[in-house]
Design a protein around this motif. Sequence first.
Motif, PDB file in Angstrom:
ATOM      1  N   GLY A 142      49.235  30.070  36.736  1.00  0.00           N
ATOM      2  CA  GLY A 142      48.002  30.711  36.217  1.00  0.00           C
ATOM      3  C   GLY A 142      48.605  32.002  35.879  1.00  0.00           C
ATOM      4  N   THR A 143      47.802  32.920  35.921  1.00  0.00           N
ATOM      5  CA  THR A 143      47.884  34.429  35.504  1.00  0.00           C
ATOM      6  C   THR A 143      48.937  35.086  36.534  1.00  0.00           C
ATOM      7  N   PHE A 144      48.829  34.897  37.875  1.00  0.00           N
ATOM      8  CA  PHE A 144      49.663  35.638  38.633  1.00  0.00           C
ATOM      9  C   PHE A 144      51.191  34.723  38.789  1.00  0.00           C
ATOM     10  N   GLY A 145      50.903  33.457  38.862  1.00  0.00           N
ATOM     11  CA  GLY A 145      52.351  32.788  38.795  1.00  0.00           C
ATOM     12  C   GLY A 145      53.237  32.733  37.597  1.00  0.00           C
ATOM     13  N   LEU A 151      55.341  24.861  40.046  1.00  0.00           N
ATOM     14  CA  LEU A 151      54.313  23.598  40.185  1.00  0.00           C
ATOM     15  C   LEU A 151      53.029  24.123  39.693  1.00  0.00           C
ATOM     16  N   GLU A 152      52.539  23.103  38.645  1.00  0.00           N
ATOM     17  CA  GLU A 152      51.386  23.256  38.071  1.00  0.00           C
ATOM     18  C   GLU A 152      50.580  22.048  37.818  1.00  0.00           C
ATOM     19  N   LYS A 153      49.257  22.064  38.623  1.00  0.00           N
ATOM     20  CA  LYS A 153      48.435  20.686  38.500  1.00  0.00           C
ATOM     21  C   LYS A 153      48.129  20.139  37.196  1.00  0.00           C
ATOM     22  N   PHE A 211      43.079  24.594  34.282  1.00  0.00           N
ATOM     23  CA  PHE A 211      42.371  24.872  35.342  1.00  0.00           C
ATOM     24  C   PHE A 211      42.356  26.524  35.801  1.00  0.00           C
ATOM     25  N   SER A 212      43.301  27.265  34.993  1.00  0.00           N
ATOM     26  CA  SER A 212      43.404  28.449  35.270  1.00  0.00           C
ATOM     27  C   SER A 212      42.263  29.309  34.920  1.00  0.00           C
ATOM     28  N   GLY A 213      41.970  30.482  35.781  1.00  0.00           N
ATOM     29  CA  GLY A 213      40.857  31.342  35.644  1.00  0.00           C
ATOM     30  C   GLY A 213      41.421  32.063  33.907  1.00  0.00           C
ATOM     31  N   GLY A 214      42.551  32.281  33.810  1.00  0.00           N
ATOM     32  CA  GLY A 214      42.820  33.088  32.575  1.00  0.00           C
ATOM     33  C   GLY A 214      42.923  32.243  31.322  1.00  0.00           C
ATOM     34  N   LYS A 267      40.214  38.154  27.445  1.00  0.00           N
ATOM     35  CA  LYS A 267      39.639  38.826  28.475  1.00  0.00           C
ATOM     36  C   LYS A 267      39.738  40.245  28.389  1.00  0.00           C
ATOM     37  N   ILE A 268      38.767  40.921  29.021  1.00  0.00           N
ATOM     38  CA  ILE A 268      38.743  42.191  28.895  1.00  0.00           C
ATOM     39  C   ILE A 268      39.841  42.975  29.574  1.00  0.00           C
ATOM     40  N   ILE A 269      40.348  43.933  28.869  1.00  0.00           N
ATOM     41  CA  ILE A 269      41.529  44.841  29.355  1.00  0.00           C
ATOM     42  C   ILE A 269      40.939  46.392  29.349  1.00  0.00           C
ATOM     43  N   LEU A 296      32.710  26.384  33.760  1.00  0.00           N
ATOM     44  CA  LEU A 296      32.670  27.224  34.777  1.00  0.00           C
ATOM     45  C   LEU A 296      34.005  27.763  35.024  1.00  0.00           C
ATOM     46  N   CYS A 297      34.247  29.147  35.204  1.00  0.00           N
ATOM     47  CA  CYS A 297      35.606  29.692  35.288  1.00  0.00           C
ATOM     48  C   CYS A 297      35.793  30.180  36.676  1.00  0.00           C
ATOM     49  N   TRP A 298      36.729  29.829  37.443  1.00  0.00           N
ATOM     50  CA  TRP A 298      36.686  29.951  38.930  1.00  0.00           C
ATOM     51  C   TRP A 298      37.879  31.174  39.319  1.00  0.00           C
ATOM     52  N   GLY A 310      43.215  36.290  45.791  1.00  0.00           N
ATOM     53  CA  GLY A 310      42.253  37.413  46.067  1.00  0.00           C
ATOM     54  C   GLY A 310      41.852  38.195  44.806  1.00  0.00           C
ATOM     55  N   ASP A 311      42.218  37.261  43.516  1.00  0.00           N
ATOM     56  CA  ASP A 311      41.896  38.322  42.110  1.00  0.00           C
ATOM     57  C   ASP A 311      40.761  38.903  42.078  1.00  0.00           C
ATOM     58  N   SER A 312      39.401  38.160  42.680  1.00  0.00           N
ATOM     59  CA  SER A 312      38.313  38.594  42.808  1.00  0.00           C
ATOM     60  C   SER A 312      37.716  38.707  41.150  1.00  0.00           C
ATOM     61  N   HIS A 345      39.207  40.405  38.564  1.00  0.00           N
ATOM     62  CA  HIS A 345      39.672  41.315  37.754  1.00  0.00           C
ATOM     63  C   HIS A 345      40.855  41.282  37.575  1.00  0.00           C
ATOM     64  N   GLY A 346      41.785  40.047  37.738  1.00  0.00           N
ATOM     65  CA  GLY A 346      43.105  39.826  37.595  1.00  0.00           C
ATOM     66  C   GLY A 346      43.980  39.812  36.454  1.00  0.00           C
ATOM     67  N   PHE A 347      42.966  39.328  35.512  1.00  0.00           N
ATOM     68  CA  PHE A 347      43.827  38.875  34.333  1.00  0.00           C
ATOM     69  C   PHE A 347      44.597  40.106  33.643  1.00  0.00           C
ATOM     70  N   LYS A 348      43.812  41.439  33.390  1.00  0.00           N
ATOM     71  CA  LYS A 348      44.479  42.495  32.879  1.00  0.00           C
ATOM     72  C   LYS A 348      45.681  42.859  33.554  1.00  0.00           C
ATOM     73  N   MET A 349      46.049  42.514  34.958  1.00  0.00           N
ATOM     74  CA  MET A 349      47.152  42.954  35.501  1.00  0.00           C
ATOM     75  C   MET A 349      48.531  41.796  35.310  1.00  0.00           C
TER      76      MET A 349
HETATM   77  C1  LIG Z   1      34.006  33.847  33.495  1.00  0.00           C
HETATM   78  C2  LIG Z   1      35.492  34.941  33.868  1.00  0.00           C
HETATM   79  C3  LIG Z   1      35.796  36.092  33.168  1.00  0.00           C
HETATM   80  C4  LIG Z   1      36.767  36.810  33.402  1.00  0.00           C
HETATM   81  N1  LIG Z   1      37.128  38.057  32.773  1.00  0.00           N
HETATM   82  C5  LIG Z   1      38.154  38.809  33.308  1.00  0.00           C
HETATM   83  C6  LIG Z   1      38.261  40.132  32.394  1.00  0.00           C
HETATM   84  O1  LIG Z   1      37.662  39.997  31.395  1.00  0.00           O
HETATM   85  N2  LIG Z   1      39.396  40.643  32.732  1.00  0.00           N
HETATM   86  C7  LIG Z   1      40.336  40.468  33.895  1.00  0.00           C
HETATM   87  O2  LIG Z   1      40.909  41.061  34.138  1.00  0.00           O
HETATM   88  N3  LIG Z   1      40.226  39.334  34.300  1.00  0.00           N
HETATM   89  C8  LIG Z   1      38.981  38.586  34.446  1.00  0.00           C
HETATM   90  N4  LIG Z   1      38.711  37.391  35.064  1.00  0.00           N
HETATM   91  C9  LIG Z   1      39.493  37.020  36.153  1.00  0.00           C
HETATM   92  C10 LIG Z   1      41.073  36.430  35.939  1.00  0.00           C
HETATM   93  O3  LIG Z   1      40.786  35.387  34.984  1.00  0.00           O
HETATM   94  C11 LIG Z   1      41.652  36.107  37.190  1.00  0.00           C
HETATM   95  O4  LIG Z   1      41.542  37.166  37.889  1.00  0.00           O
HETATM   96  C12 LIG Z   1      43.044  35.425  37.076  1.00  0.00           C
HETATM   97  O5  LIG Z   1      42.932  34.084  36.128  1.00  0.00           O
HETATM   98  C13 LIG Z   1      43.669  34.965  38.507  1.00  0.00           C
HETATM   99  O6  LIG Z   1      44.789  34.708  38.233  1.00  0.00           O
HETATM  100  P1  LIG Z   1      45.454  33.435  39.353  1.00  0.00           P
HETATM  101  O7  LIG Z   1      46.839  33.261  38.937  1.00  0.00           O
HETATM  102  O8  LIG Z   1      45.079  34.169  40.906  1.00  0.00           O
HETATM  103  O9  LIG Z   1      44.465  32.203  39.333  1.00  0.00           O
HETATM  104  P2  LIG Z   1      44.478  31.235  37.946  1.00  0.00           P
HETATM  105  O10 LIG Z   1      44.911  31.840  36.686  1.00  0.00           O
HETATM  106  O11 LIG Z   1      43.173  30.520  38.252  1.00  0.00           O
HETATM  107  O12 LIG Z   1      45.892  30.420  38.403  1.00  0.00           O
HETATM  108  C14 LIG Z   1      45.771  29.362  39.497  1.00  0.00           C
HETATM  109  C15 LIG Z   1      46.575  28.346  38.951  1.00  0.00           C
HETATM  110  O13 LIG Z   1      46.745  27.259  40.008  1.00  0.00           O
HETATM  111  C16 LIG Z   1      47.195  26.138  39.817  1.00  0.00           C
HETATM  112  N5  LIG Z   1      46.829  25.273  40.809  1.00  0.00           N
HETATM  113  C17 LIG Z   1      45.843  25.251  41.668  1.00  0.00           C
HETATM  114  N6  LIG Z   1      45.927  24.424  42.723  1.00  0.00           N
HETATM  115  C18 LIG Z   1      47.123  23.966  42.626  1.00  0.00           C
HETATM  116  C19 LIG Z   1      47.826  22.846  43.141  1.00  0.00           C
HETATM  117  N7  LIG Z   1      47.413  22.066  44.486  1.00  0.00           N
HETATM  118  N8  LIG Z   1      49.020  22.583  42.958  1.00  0.00           N
HETATM  119  C20 LIG Z   1      49.582  23.144  41.688  1.00  0.00           C
HETATM  120  N9  LIG Z   1      49.069  23.981  40.851  1.00  0.00           N
HETATM  121  C21 LIG Z   1      47.838  24.508  41.422  1.00  0.00           C
HETATM  122  C22 LIG Z   1      45.990  26.000  38.782  1.00  0.00           C
HETATM  123  O14 LIG Z   1      45.885  24.771  37.979  1.00  0.00           O
HETATM  124  C23 LIG Z   1      45.953  27.272  37.933  1.00  0.00           C
HETATM  125  O15 LIG Z   1      46.789  27.231  36.867  1.00  0.00           O
HETATM  126  C24 LIG Z   1      37.809  36.431  34.635  1.00  0.00           C
HETATM  127  C25 LIG Z   1      37.525  35.354  35.534  1.00  0.00           C
HETATM  128  C26 LIG Z   1      36.390  34.414  35.070  1.00  0.00           C
HETATM  129  C27 LIG Z   1      36.098  33.403  35.822  1.00  0.00           C
END
Ligand SMILES: Cc1cc2nc3c(=O)[nH]c(=O)nc-3n(C[C@H](O)[C@H](O)[C@H](O)COP(=O)(O)OP(=O)(O)OC[C@H]3O[C@@H](n4cnc5c(N)ncnc54)[C@H](O)[C@@H]3O)c2cc1C
Length: 435
Positions: free
Chosen positions: A15-18, A36-38, A46-49, A54-56, A341-343, A370-372, A374-378
Amino acid sequence: MPLNKSEPVLIIGAGTFGLSTAHKLATLGHTNVAVLEKDDRVPSRFSGGFDLNKIIRSEYIDPFYTDVALQAIRQWQTSPLYQPHFRQVGFLNVITGEAPPVVQNALFKYNKSVAENPAFDGYLVPCQDAAAIRKVASQFTGELPGWKGYLNRLAGYAQASNAMQAVYKECVKLGVVFHVGLAGEVEELLYEATDGNDKMCIGARTKDGVVHTARTTIVAAGGFVANVLPAIGPQISAVCWGVSHIQLTPSESEALRGFPVTTVRDIGFFFEPDPATHKIKICYMGGGYTNVTAQKGGLSVPYASLAESEYIPEKDVKQTRRLLRQVLPHIAERPLIDQHLCWVADTGNSDFIIDFVPGTTNNSLAVLSGDSGHGFKMMPIVGDWAADLLSNGEQKLPRWRWREPKVADKDGRPTHIAWRATATIDLSSTPRAKL
Ligand SMILES: Cc1cc2nc3c(=O)[nH]c(=O)nc-3n(C[C@H](O)[C@H](O)[C@H](O)COP(=O)(O)OP(=O)(O)OC[C@H]3O[C@@H](n4cnc5c(N)ncnc54)[C@H](O)[C@@H]3O)c2cc1C
Ligand SMILES: *[C@@H]1O[C@H](CO)[C@@H](O)[C@H](O)[C@H]1NC(C)=O
Ligand SMILES: *[C@@H]1O[C@H](CO)[C@@H](O)[C@H](O)[C@H]1NC(C)=O
Ligand SMILES: *[C@@H]1O[C@H](CO)[C@@H](O)[C@H](O)[C@H]1NC(C)=O
């Protein structure tokens, strides 16, 4: 104990952080990085990104995050990898005439935080009423009843999944290995007992039964983190928001293009039409929804399959239409398509968790979580944080350390977060929209 650049590093989650972390480690010369990505593809659905956009923006009420987000914006503006996916259209931060005091107060604080920060000198346009808003967003044909706030031109949006795709391709070029689908879905982390009470993480096993060994394993699983790392459960809650879109024709899209990303703090936010798909993305902001189930020990975790998340609650539909009627009435009754739904992974106070996992030795297990919401911009700088963690051997910033939950209600969910308009509710008590 700095990591040798030829030792295997395993990143869980593309996802975004990985992705950001894989890219950074590869550019630093790490030659043995696997992800590793599911999902069966990257970017992962599945990624929130995984979204059109996404807003920056870099304004936060907490100046610590303003500084961090400003560093990220500089990268969005200048990095050859990220810049093509950034649109600096500005960020219009407003409230309606019906905003409750808590939301009025949040806008006041945001406005003050940018007005008093020299980084934003020359970028701010006060918008005291609907007429002033129309001057910076002439496309808004609605009444904008009681709307007021400000425009910040040092902001915009990223074409989110396009950016993830670009980083993924660059990682592949740099030799990062990706395993996806059942071969990438982590079933469990693997540990070796060590002296004393600690254990050492030695990698992970995926659904296809394959063991991936590593010197350091980095969990970046977003809202799903507690599935992989149950010990983090008490300080994280998976929370989601409903996203939907309106399909425009190319000419409608052309006519509307060019307005700033708009957050109406007491309702939701939306973007200019996407130039490629002509879709407007829109999201009701609320406090988000949890999915607390007994089978997961009362923790909130996201869906097991994509299909379970392809809807938005009735309340989101109502609020989305309410917002559109105020701003773009001619499209307010159109079908709301591509609903999902975006998680995200919420912490009690919205601070990230970027740390080694206590009780594991030899810096063998780290977590980026713990992206809470607001993590995409980062994304351009998350990899720097991970690389610093690995080279320092500890998290030097107290606020990003692994911590016990400080703010939680009796069910272990984070309590109300100041910048959200309303409290979190559970999906089980929210009706689905009738189609
Ligand atoms: C509606 C919505 C709007 C948003 N708007 C903004 C915005 O405007 N600006 C902003 O900065 N942020 C925004 N965000 C937040 C941003 O999307 C997240 O902060 C960011 O995507 C978090 O990154 P992450 O890598 O932690 O998780 P994710 O990007 O969700 O990545 C997690 C990854 O782990 C994978 N994974 C999970 N379990 C497993 C497993 N068992 N094995 C292998 N892979 C696995 C998933 O498939 C996924 O690809 C928004 C979020 C939502 C829901
Ligand atoms: C924002 O701050 C400016 C400068 O202090 C002020 O003129 C304006 O009224 C404020 N707007 C809001 C909506 O608080
Ligand atoms: C809620 O959580 C359960 C696991 O406890 C999961 O199977 C289900 O898909 C989740 N529902 C949604 C809508 O995410
Ligand atoms: C783990 O760290 C300990 C103490 O620093 C060291 O003695 C041991 O060799 C390390 N084990 C591995 C497998 O790296």
